[in-house]
Scaffold this motif. Structure first.
Motif, PDB file in Angstrom:
ATOM      1  N   HIS A 172     -77.568 -14.550  37.697  1.00  0.00           N
ATOM      2  CA  HIS A 172     -78.454 -14.302  36.486  1.00  0.00           C
ATOM      3  C   HIS A 172     -78.884 -12.696  36.587  1.00  0.00           C
ATOM      4  O   HIS A 172     -80.260 -12.344  36.883  1.00  0.00           O
ATOM      5  CB  HIS A 172     -79.833 -15.271  36.563  1.00  0.00           C
ATOM      6  N   PRO A 173     -78.240 -11.877  36.684  1.00  0.00           N
ATOM      7  CA  PRO A 173     -78.468 -10.432  36.872  1.00  0.00           C
ATOM      8  C   PRO A 173     -79.358  -9.806  35.628  1.00  0.00           C
ATOM      9  O   PRO A 173     -79.248 -10.465  34.746  1.00  0.00           O
ATOM     10  CB  PRO A 173     -77.072  -9.626  36.751  1.00  0.00           C
ATOM     11  N   GLN A 174     -80.055  -8.846  35.753  1.00  0.00           N
ATOM     12  CA  GLN A 174     -80.781  -8.155  34.608  1.00  0.00           C
ATOM     13  C   GLN A 174     -79.904  -6.951  34.297  1.00  0.00           C
ATOM     14  O   GLN A 174     -79.953  -6.648  33.100  1.00  0.00           O
ATOM     15  CB  GLN A 174     -81.910  -7.589  34.939  1.00  0.00           C
ATOM     16  N   VAL A 175     -79.050  -6.510  34.999  1.00  0.00           N
ATOM     17  CA  VAL A 175     -78.121  -5.400  34.720  1.00  0.00           C
ATOM     18  C   VAL A 175     -76.674  -5.660  34.963  1.00  0.00           C
ATOM     19  O   VAL A 175     -76.439  -6.322  36.161  1.00  0.00           O
ATOM     20  CB  VAL A 175     -78.508  -4.117  35.469  1.00  0.00           C
ATOM     21  N   LEU A 176     -75.955  -5.109  34.069  1.00  0.00           N
ATOM     22  CA  LEU A 176     -74.342  -5.155  34.357  1.00  0.00           C
ATOM     23  C   LEU A 176     -73.898  -3.934  34.099  1.00  0.00           C
ATOM     24  O   LEU A 176     -74.113  -3.014  33.430  1.00  0.00           O
ATOM     25  CB  LEU A 176     -74.070  -6.141  33.061  1.00  0.00           C
ATOM     26  N   LEU A 177     -73.085  -3.494  35.403  1.00  0.00           N
ATOM     27  CA  LEU A 177     -72.464  -2.286  35.657  1.00  0.00           C
ATOM     28  C   LEU A 177     -70.981  -2.526  35.083  1.00  0.00           C
ATOM     29  O   LEU A 177     -70.364  -3.482  35.976  1.00  0.00           O
ATOM     30  CB  LEU A 177     -72.836  -1.450  36.840  1.00  0.00           C
ATOM     31  N   LEU A 178     -70.535  -1.672  34.431  1.00  0.00           N
ATOM     32  CA  LEU A 178     -68.919  -1.763  34.237  1.00  0.00           C
ATOM     33  C   LEU A 178     -68.226  -0.566  34.466  1.00  0.00           C
ATOM     34  O   LEU A 178     -68.691   0.427  34.029  1.00  0.00           O
ATOM     35  CB  LEU A 178     -68.928  -2.235  32.613  1.00  0.00           C
ATOM     36  N   ASP A 179     -67.257  -0.681  35.427  1.00  0.00           N
ATOM     37  CA  ASP A 179     -66.586   0.622  35.313  1.00  0.00           C
ATOM     38  C   ASP A 179     -64.961   0.532  34.963  1.00  0.00           C
ATOM     39  O   ASP A 179     -64.139  -0.129  35.553  1.00  0.00           O
ATOM     40  CB  ASP A 179     -66.357   0.848  37.066  1.00  0.00           C
ATOM     41  N   GLU A 180     -65.042   0.862  33.793  1.00  0.00           N
ATOM     42  CA  GLU A 180     -63.738   1.038  32.996  1.00  0.00           C
ATOM     43  C   GLU A 180     -63.061  -0.532  33.098  1.00  0.00           C
ATOM     44  O   GLU A 180     -61.950  -0.596  33.431  1.00  0.00           O
ATOM     45  CB  GLU A 180     -62.617   1.915  33.481  1.00  0.00           C
ATOM     46  N   PRO A 181     -63.791  -1.536  32.652  1.00  0.00           N
ATOM     47  CA  PRO A 181     -63.258  -2.953  33.152  1.00  0.00           C
ATOM     48  C   PRO A 181     -62.172  -3.330  32.137  1.00  0.00           C
ATOM     49  O   PRO A 181     -61.458  -4.241  32.513  1.00  0.00           O
ATOM     50  CB  PRO A 181     -64.492  -3.829  32.874  1.00  0.00           C
ATOM     51  N   THR A 182     -62.014  -2.546  31.250  1.00  0.00           N
ATOM     52  CA  THR A 182     -60.725  -3.075  30.394  1.00  0.00           C
ATOM     53  C   THR A 182     -59.655  -1.783  30.306  1.00  0.00           C
ATOM     54  O   THR A 182     -58.635  -2.157  29.636  1.00  0.00           O
ATOM     55  CB  THR A 182     -61.333  -3.093  28.775  1.00  0.00           C
ATOM     56  N   SER A 183     -59.643  -1.058  31.238  1.00  0.00           N
ATOM     57  CA  SER A 183     -58.564  -0.222  31.005  1.00  0.00           C
ATOM     58  C   SER A 183     -57.103  -0.521  31.486  1.00  0.00           C
ATOM     59  O   SER A 183     -56.335  -0.044  31.086  1.00  0.00           O
ATOM     60  CB  SER A 183     -59.058   1.246  32.005  1.00  0.00           C
ATOM     61  N   ASN A 184     -57.215  -1.568  32.178  1.00  0.00           N
ATOM     62  CA  ASN A 184     -55.991  -2.228  32.379  1.00  0.00           C
ATOM     63  C   ASN A 184     -55.408  -3.277  31.452  1.00  0.00           C
ATOM     64  O   ASN A 184     -54.472  -3.997  31.654  1.00  0.00           O
ATOM     65  CB  ASN A 184     -55.926  -2.898  33.943  1.00  0.00           C
ATOM     66  N   LEU A 185     -56.165  -3.327  30.346  1.00  0.00           N
ATOM     67  CA  LEU A 185     -55.922  -4.465  29.407  1.00  0.00           C
ATOM     68  C   LEU A 185     -55.529  -3.850  27.994  1.00  0.00           C
ATOM     69  O   LEU A 185     -55.743  -2.710  27.636  1.00  0.00           O
ATOM     70  CB  LEU A 185     -57.282  -5.422  29.194  1.00  0.00           C
ATOM     71  N   ASP A 186     -54.811  -4.669  27.294  1.00  0.00           N
ATOM     72  CA  ASP A 186     -54.130  -4.106  26.078  1.00  0.00           C
ATOM     73  C   ASP A 186     -55.344  -4.082  25.015  1.00  0.00           C
ATOM     74  O   ASP A 186     -56.531  -4.610  25.270  1.00  0.00           O
ATOM     75  CB  ASP A 186     -53.146  -4.916  25.477  1.00  0.00           C
ATOM     76  N   PRO A 187     -55.597  -3.062  23.981  1.00  0.00           N
ATOM     77  CA  PRO A 187     -56.586  -2.947  23.176  1.00  0.00           C
ATOM     78  C   PRO A 187     -57.246  -4.169  22.438  1.00  0.00           C
ATOM     79  O   PRO A 187     -58.469  -4.251  22.550  1.00  0.00           O
ATOM     80  CB  PRO A 187     -56.064  -2.083  21.929  1.00  0.00           C
ATOM     81  N   LYS A 188     -56.393  -5.181  22.141  1.00  0.00           N
ATOM     82  CA  LYS A 188     -57.148  -6.372  21.551  1.00  0.00           C
ATOM     83  C   LYS A 188     -57.970  -6.944  22.779  1.00  0.00           C
ATOM     84  O   LYS A 188     -59.063  -7.676  22.482  1.00  0.00           O
ATOM     85  CB  LYS A 188     -56.099  -7.462  21.044  1.00  0.00           C
ATOM     86  N   LEU A 189     -57.578  -7.234  23.856  1.00  0.00           N
ATOM     87  CA  LEU A 189     -58.192  -7.836  25.017  1.00  0.00           C
ATOM     88  C   LEU A 189     -59.326  -7.133  25.424  1.00  0.00           C
ATOM     89  O   LEU A 189     -60.495  -7.580  25.937  1.00  0.00           O
ATOM     90  CB  LEU A 189     -57.282  -8.283  26.310  1.00  0.00           C
ATOM     91  N   SER A 190     -59.256  -5.757  25.539  1.00  0.00           N
ATOM     92  CA  SER A 190     -60.269  -5.113  25.633  1.00  0.00           C
ATOM     93  C   SER A 190     -61.466  -5.273  24.842  1.00  0.00           C
ATOM     94  O   SER A 190     -63.002  -5.142  25.191  1.00  0.00           O
ATOM     95  CB  SER A 190     -59.888  -3.370  25.538  1.00  0.00           C
ATOM     96  N   SER A 191     -61.138  -5.221  23.555  1.00  0.00           N
ATOM     97  CA  SER A 191     -62.356  -5.439  22.474  1.00  0.00           C
ATOM     98  C   SER A 191     -62.844  -6.744  22.717  1.00  0.00           C
ATOM     99  O   SER A 191     -64.052  -6.877  22.623  1.00  0.00           O
ATOM    100  CB  SER A 191     -61.669  -5.474  21.013  1.00  0.00           C
ATOM    101  N   SER A 192     -62.047  -8.022  22.944  1.00  0.00           N
ATOM    102  CA  SER A 192     -62.775  -9.253  23.054  1.00  0.00           C
ATOM    103  C   SER A 192     -63.570  -9.133  24.426  1.00  0.00           C
ATOM    104  O   SER A 192     -64.458  -9.727  24.369  1.00  0.00           O
ATOM    105  CB  SER A 192     -61.659 -10.154  22.973  1.00  0.00           C
ATOM    106  N   ILE A 193     -63.173  -8.596  25.469  1.00  0.00           N
ATOM    107  CA  ILE A 193     -63.981  -8.409  26.600  1.00  0.00           C
ATOM    108  C   ILE A 193     -65.390  -7.760  26.397  1.00  0.00           C
ATOM    109  O   ILE A 193     -66.425  -8.097  26.658  1.00  0.00           O
ATOM    110  CB  ILE A 193     -63.418  -8.101  27.794  1.00  0.00           C
ATOM    111  N   MET A 194     -65.344  -6.654  25.619  1.00  0.00           N
ATOM    112  CA  MET A 194     -66.438  -5.656  25.343  1.00  0.00           C
ATOM    113  C   MET A 194     -67.284  -6.513  24.566  1.00  0.00           C
ATOM    114  O   MET A 194     -68.550  -6.406  24.641  1.00  0.00           O
ATOM    115  CB  MET A 194     -65.996  -4.529  24.812  1.00  0.00           C
ATOM    116  N   ASP A 195     -66.717  -7.299  23.638  1.00  0.00           N
ATOM    117  CA  ASP A 195     -67.561  -7.963  22.623  1.00  0.00           C
ATOM    118  C   ASP A 195     -68.333  -9.266  23.137  1.00  0.00           C
ATOM    119  O   ASP A 195     -69.642  -9.308  23.183  1.00  0.00           O
ATOM    120  CB  ASP A 195     -66.606  -8.695  21.447  1.00  0.00           C
TER     121      ASP A 195
END
Ligand SMILES: Nc1ncnc2c1ncn2[C@@H]1O[C@H](COP(=O)(O)OP(=O)(O)OP(=O)(O)O)[C@@H](O)[C@H]1O
Ligand SMILES: [Mg+2]
Length: 245
Positions: free
Chosen positions: A155-178
């Motif tokens: 139950h974090p208050q803050v989520l830090l993301l370090d290029e979490p989708t740069s190894n994924l294809d664009p469609k998957l990247s969008s779905s994770i960021m969504d």
């Protein structure tokens, strides 16, 4: 937009072996916002992000989390500030084993019941994954979702993301960021996302800070930074130049 500061960076510098990695950074992160940290490769983005959960400490200056020195209560910090890396931290063993690793900062989670774990999988769209599945058999995108589910169990208050989708294809990247952005809205999370992809971040971030060679060279909305041509200055418009920096 909410304006309550959850993090305050004052004059933060980082030196490693006399090399200046980050130089005199001053900025705040507001509760509930999606802040993007943009910069070319080597600009210092990951070095900066690690400071948000005290994986590294400034050599000068100070960082406050909820008004207190960030290192005053590491247990509270680690529980409240989750981090997702480019390569998801997924370990051998089952999906359940991986989810239970969240419990190291919270005794209550050690008693987490299977149905709570299954709910956390559903929360990240892993509806068909069983707790007994081998975690390493999941696809790259599924592993990133599993890492996210584990983080959410605290139950974090803050989520830090370090290029979490740069190894994924664009469609998957969008779905994770969504997904991350929906969770931000539904769980009132604050998101700090490091990226060199200003096109992707434009769809999500309320505010941006731009790093170049360890200095903060721009802060504000995409619109205001576009006007100042600061993306060009940071080497973000020419990907080849960005990769070579
Ligand atoms: N432990 C370290 N020792 C020496 N130099 C380091 C260390 N960590 C980072 N650096 C240097 O600090 C600078 C910033 O690195 P950092 O990883 O923060 O950049 P970045 O913006 O995340 O880049 P990328 O987009 O490639 O991930 C780089 O020049 C890097 O070589
Ligand atoms: Mg990095």
């Amino acid at each position: 937009m909410p304006s309550d500061p959850i993090f305050q960076f004052s004059n933060v510098s980082l030196k490693i072996d006399a090399v200046s990695i980050l130089k005199g950074l001053n900025f705040e992160v507001h509760k509930g916002e999606f802040l993007s940290v943009l910069g070319a490769s080597g600009a210092g983005k990951s070095s900066l992000l690690r400071m948000f959960n005290a994986l590294s400490s400034p050599t000068e200056g100070s960082i406050k989390f909820r008004g207190m020195n960030i290192e005053d209560d590491m247990e509270v910090l680690r529980k409240n500030v989750g981090i997702l890396f480019q390569n998801p931290a997924v370990f051998s063993g089952s999906v359940k084993d991986n989810l239970l690793l969240a419990g190291r900062w919270d005794q209550n989670i050690a008693q987490t019941l299977d149905h709570e774990l299954i709910r956390s999988l559903k929360q990240v769209g892993l509806n068909k994954i069983e707790l007994q599945n081998k975690a390493r058999d999941l696809s790259g995108g599924e592993q990133q979702r599993l890492a996210l589910a584990r983080t959410l169990l605290n139950h974090p208050q803050v989520l830090l993301l370090d290029e979490p989708t740069s190894n994924l294809d664009p469609k998957l990247s969008s779905s994770i960021m969504d997904l991350v952005n929906n969770l931000r809205e539904n769980l009132s999370l604050t998101v700090v996302a490091v990226s060199h992809d200003h096109v992707l971040m434009r769809r999500y971030a309320n505010r941006v800070i731009i790093l170049s060679h360890g200095e903060l060279i721009g802060e504000g909305s995409f619109e205001s930074l576009d006007r100042d041509q600061v993306f060009e200055q940071a080497g973000l418009l020419d990907t080849e130049a960005a990769d070579e920096t």
